[in-house]
Motif scaffolding. Sequence first.
Motif, PDB file in Angstrom:
ATOM      1  N   GLY A   1       0.689  -1.340   0.132  1.00  0.00           N
ATOM      2  CA  GLY A   1      -0.122  -0.019   0.056  1.00  0.00           C
ATOM      3  C   GLY A   1       0.851   1.327   0.031  1.00  0.00           C
ATOM      4  N   VAL A   2       1.994   1.298   0.850  1.00  0.00           N
ATOM      5  CA  VAL A   2       2.851   2.481   0.869  1.00  0.00           C
ATOM      6  C   VAL A   2       3.564   2.655  -0.500  1.00  0.00           C
ATOM      7  CG1 VAL A   2       4.776   3.513   1.963  1.00  0.00           C
ATOM      8  CG2 VAL A   2       3.141   2.179   3.428  1.00  0.00           C
ATOM      9  N   ILE A   3       3.902   1.666  -1.232  1.00  0.00           N
ATOM     10  CA  ILE A   3       4.456   1.507  -2.457  1.00  0.00           C
ATOM     11  C   ILE A   3       3.629   2.154  -3.603  1.00  0.00           C
ATOM     12  CG2 ILE A   3       5.554   0.272  -4.387  1.00  0.00           C
ATOM     13  CD1 ILE A   3       7.475   0.658  -2.340  1.00  0.00           C
ATOM     14  N   ILE A   4       2.204   1.785  -3.403  1.00  0.00           N
ATOM     15  CA  ILE A   4       1.315   2.364  -4.305  1.00  0.00           C
ATOM     16  C   ILE A   4       1.108   4.048  -4.019  1.00  0.00           C
ATOM     17  CG2 ILE A   4      -0.987   2.477  -4.878  1.00  0.00           C
ATOM     18  CD1 ILE A   4      -1.004  -0.562  -4.072  1.00  0.00           C
ATOM     19  N   GLY A   5       1.191   4.255  -2.706  1.00  0.00           N
ATOM     20  CA  GLY A   5       1.455   5.631  -2.515  1.00  0.00           C
ATOM     21  C   GLY A   5       2.443   6.383  -3.223  1.00  0.00           C
ATOM     22  N   VAL A   6       3.745   5.897  -2.909  1.00  0.00           N
ATOM     23  CA  VAL A   6       4.818   6.507  -3.559  1.00  0.00           C
ATOM     24  C   VAL A   6       4.374   6.921  -5.073  1.00  0.00           C
ATOM     25  CG1 VAL A   6       7.152   6.090  -4.257  1.00  0.00           C
ATOM     26  CG2 VAL A   6       6.354   5.496  -2.140  1.00  0.00           C
ATOM     27  N   ALA A   7       3.969   5.687  -5.878  1.00  0.00           N
ATOM     28  CA  ALA A   7       3.611   5.972  -7.424  1.00  0.00           C
ATOM     29  C   ALA A   7       2.563   6.905  -7.425  1.00  0.00           C
ATOM     30  CB  ALA A   7       3.516   4.570  -7.954  1.00  0.00           C
ATOM     31  N   TYR A   8       1.654   6.944  -6.574  1.00  0.00           N
ATOM     32  CA  TYR A   8       0.334   7.834  -6.850  1.00  0.00           C
ATOM     33  C   TYR A   8       1.021   9.187  -6.679  1.00  0.00           C
ATOM     34  CZ  TYR A   8      -4.098  10.121  -5.354  1.00  0.00           C
ATOM     35  OH  TYR A   8      -4.898  11.077  -5.384  1.00  0.00           O
ATOM     36  N   TYR A   9       1.533   9.409  -5.661  1.00  0.00           N
ATOM     37  CA  TYR A   9       1.898  11.014  -5.483  1.00  0.00           C
ATOM     38  C   TYR A   9       2.969  11.312  -6.483  1.00  0.00           C
ATOM     39  CZ  TYR A   9      -0.615  10.695  -0.860  1.00  0.00           C
ATOM     40  OH  TYR A   9      -1.532  10.529  -0.150  1.00  0.00           O
ATOM     41  N   PHE A  10       3.904  10.592  -6.884  1.00  0.00           N
ATOM     42  CA  PHE A  10       4.760  11.005  -7.669  1.00  0.00           C
ATOM     43  C   PHE A  10       4.199  11.296  -9.211  1.00  0.00           C
ATOM     44  CE2 PHE A  10       7.572   9.954 -11.357  1.00  0.00           C
ATOM     45  CZ  PHE A  10       8.752  10.932 -10.964  1.00  0.00           C
TER      46      PHE A  10
END
Length: 261
Positions: free
Chosen positions: A139-148
């Motif tokens: 979930g946190v890795i998905i967050g990295v991709a989302y915000y970038f």
Amino acid sequence: LSLAWTVGPGMGAWVMVRYSYRGIFLACSSLFLVFLAVVWRYIPSLPPNAEARINPVPLARLLRRPDLLCYFSAFVLVFVCMTMGIMNLPLMILQSLGGNEEQVGITYSVAPFFELPFLLLFGLAAAKGGKPGPMIRLGVIIGVAYYFLLSMVRAPWQIYPLQILSAAMIAVLSGIAITFFQNYIPNQPGTATNLYTNANRVGSTAGYLCYGSLATGFGHRVVFLVCAGVCVAAFLLLWLAREKHEATATPDTGISRVAGV
């Protein structure tokens, strides 16, 4: 919750266009009155059950455990990003991308539409014995991709498909986060929930305090880049604590390890 997020932004955008801010506040006030009436009429007052009366382990004592401190800190960072992202996205649509209120409403309606199946998917995986630790890190890795990726958009419509990533991130980090903490603090469901809730409150407060300075001084795109970087830091904390935590946390040992601190 996801259903409310699905219909709420669209309704809010419609009310905003038709009746402006006064209409929004009056609508919210009316909904709270409906909520009060439903609770008054249908929700019984029940005493706490025996499990809820178990003496909880103090949070300060739990946070002396390095693994739990890492997890708590990681969730604080995640909630910092969520708070700044929620505040920043509509302003970027309106001020940087030249969008309108209707596009803001659509943006915030897309993610909850996908949250429902994602919540069922991840919840089913957890119920079938899936380890919550790897799912939380995902979930946190998905967050990295989302915000970038949000920092790269050039038009409001480009945000719509990215909201699927937001749905997956929220489904994981909200849907199984309390279970994640409860697995490591057995027989202390209230304390585990309190740990998650305090991480939410601390992270949200920090996000509110940081957002104004970042957005004013560096712009809306930089806010999302910062969120991506903060999510990377959260992932590193989760990764550092993973081996000991996932190898030793069991329903029979969690309390004894807390008591031994």
